[in-house]
Write an enzyme that holds these catalytic residues in place. Structure first.
Site, mmCIF file in Angstrom:
data_model
loop_
_atom_site.group_PDB
_atom_site.id
_atom_site.type_symbol
_atom_site.label_atom_id
_atom_site.label_comp_id
_atom_site.label_asym_id
_atom_site.label_seq_id
_atom_site.Cartn_x
_atom_site.Cartn_y
_atom_site.Cartn_z
ATOM 1 N N HIS A 179 10.299 113.296 98.686
ATOM 2 C CA HIS A 179 10.769 113.020 97.365
ATOM 3 C C HIS A 179 9.561 112.682 96.388
ATOM 4 O O HIS A 179 8.355 112.531 97.050
ATOM 5 C CB HIS A 179 11.498 111.552 97.656
ATOM 6 N N GLU A 223 14.329 108.383 106.519
ATOM 7 C CA GLU A 223 13.352 108.036 106.995
ATOM 8 C C GLU A 223 13.276 106.962 108.087
ATOM 9 O O GLU A 223 14.334 106.329 108.496
ATOM 10 C CB GLU A 223 12.356 107.193 105.878
#
Length: 521
Positions: free
Chosen positions: A325, A401
């Site tokens: 990202h 994550e």
């Protein structure tokens, strides 16, 4: 009796050799096929065919070349015996009935090819690529013409000359191929001496080897599989070369903060990001030229798509282009930012990075689907890219994550000051959890392995953009490379960087790209 005596004897069936090939500059990428029909007895080229196909895979292009060659042979004589010679082990084994055909793009093509001639009239033989030069050259001519926006023209073809001409091929190739039964005898001494083109190359050796044949006819493949073979467009092997940079880095032994590593070892041995030839990914001049960013993107996609040293027999791999990202407000501060914290959105810098990677991937034209972690920063990055590519975003929980527990929002130095023993244990063992019951790297690895297997099955043969985070992307790479868990601390992954791993049907994997950031410059 009188009528039977007067009836003329049935003429012997004509015998043809079909050599066919196909290629894709990107796999999938701009593709074309070439096919040659020869007289089996003399080696004379009777028909050449070639066509630009748009964006399809190597294997689909090879099947299209086979179909074109068989149809051309049928047009000459629908009762002929045909011996097909190709350098695609996949097509030869599948059409000979020894390998199953699983890929939905190839099933209808194989079914169609099996119907061109009656059963038992076509045999198949694998030959080295060096012995398939004319068909290979025709395929490249077609791709070159397509790159110019033109149709391939037989009148402008130099494929036969480029391949060495009939006599040159016969005299020098030492090819592997037997021709249909009877061809060598009719070809005579002149053919064996080198005057018979493809037959001189194959028949002389074929007769010495007992007329080796590789199959008893085309496979009877069930019809009714999915869409037409070239309906799928756009996938290639995205992403380019090089690049590094900063970003929110995973805490690293010795103070290197949270970076993103990639890799999943090519345990199948030779597969890697090695540039191929012009038809299988290294690109011909017509497809890549110049020094613009668009040209660089095309070259980068080809490098990632190259099949490497391994055999091109396994069909198109599932290729995961792994995008970290864009930056959040925590990224430049190098703070732990996992799935258990504040779930920050992109900063203005991060949104700009996402726009840049979207433009780069759009130029490459290789992504077929977009899948994102459920966290805000990945969904926002994926949304920007998907909007540019005209795709929807699927959310995959397994791409989130690691949960860093009580360390969320802290810098590496702050964790060292507050939780030194827990940090030491975490750096020493993948089974150790962050303070406060976060997720260990061992748990993350098991989650990513399960997610990988699920996505490989769902996107077999396709190129998919996975928008994720530092630890998951590093773990994809670590698993691919068969590297030890401590390797996670030895890689840096920049915000909005691209990495890529290809997964093959035999279970092998190839890391094609890591931490590429050229699109951000």
């Amino acid at each position: 009796m009188t009528d039977q005596a007067a009836r003329p004897a049935a003429r012997p069936a004509r015998e043809f050799v079909v050599e066919a090939d196909g290629g894709s500059r990107g796999n999938p990428g701009p593709a074309g096929y070439g096919a040659v029909v020869r007289d089996a007895a003399t080696g004379e080229t009777l028909v050449e065919a070639a066509e630009y196909l748009g964006v399809v895979t190597n294997n689909v292009a090879e099947y299209r070349g086979l179909l074109a060659g068989l149809r051309a042979a049928r047009g000459l004589d629908p009762d002929a015996l045909v011996h097909v010679r190709m350098d695609s082990k996949l097509v030869v084994e599948q059409m000979s009935g020894r390998w199953k055909i699983k890929h939905p793009d190839m099933k209808p093509l194989a079914t169609e090819a099996a119907r061109v001639f009656p059963p038992g009239r076509v045999t198949y033989e694998w030959i080295p690529r060096a012995d398939n030069k004319q068909a290979d050259r025709l395929a490249n001519e077609a791709m070159d013409a397509g790159a110019r926006g033109e149709r391939w023209s037989a009148s402008g073809s130099t494929a036969e000359l480029d391949a060495g001409g009939a006599g040159g091929r016969a005299a020098g190739a030492g090819g592997s191929g037997a021709v249909p039964a009877g061809a060598a005898e009719r070809a005579g001494a002149a053919t064996a001496a080198g005057a018979g083109g493809a037959v001189g190359r194959g028949a002389a050796r074929g007769s010495a080897e007992g007329g080796r044949r590789t199959g008893d006819g085309p496979a009877a493949t069930p019809a009714g599989s999915a869409e037409p073979a070239d309906a799928r467009t756009g996938a290639g092997r995205a992403a380019g070369a090089g690049g590094s940079g900063g970003g929110e880095a995973a805490p690293a032994r010795g103070g290197a903060a949270e970076g993103e590593y990639l890799g999943r070892a090519a345990r199948s041995g030779a597969r890697g990001a090695v540039a191929g030839t012009d038809r299988r990914g290294a690109g011909a001049g017509a497809a890549a030229g110049g020094g613009s960013s668009a040209d660089a993107d095309v070259r980068a996609a080809k490098a990632v798509a190259s099949p490497g040293w391994g055999p091109p027999d396994l069909g198109a791999p599932a290729t995961f282009v792994l995008l970290r990202h864009g930056e959040t407000p925590l990224t430049p501060q190098k703070r732990f930012s996992g799935s258990g914290g504040s779930d920050p959105s992109l900063s203005s810098v991060g949104r700009e990075q996402a726009e840049k990677v979207a433009a780069s991937l759009a130029r490459r034209g290789t992504i077929e689907a977009v899948v994102a972690s459920p966290l805000a920063r990945t969904r926002e990055t994926a949304g920007i890219v998907a909007a540019r590519l005209g795709l929807e975003v699927a959310v995959e929980e397994g791409l989130r994550e690691t949960d860093f527990g009580a360390w969320e929002g802290l810098t590496f130095g702050e964790v060292r000051d507050r939780h030194p023993d827990d940090l030491d244990a975490w750096l020493a063992s993948p089974d150790a959890e962050p303070t406060g019951g976060g997720e260990s790297f061992a748990a993350t690895g098991a989650r990513i392995a399960a997610t990988r297997d699920r996505l490989v099955a769902a996107y077999a043969g396709r190129t998919v953009l996975l928008v994720s985070h530092v630890t998951p992307i590093k773990t994809f790479v670590q698993l691919a490379l068969g590297a030890p868990p401590e390797s996670l601390f030895r890689m840096e992954l920049s915000a909005a960087s691209l990495s890529a791993v290809a997964y093959y049907a035999d279970g092998g994997a190839s890391v094609r790209l890591f931490n590429e950031t050229s699109h951000l410059r």
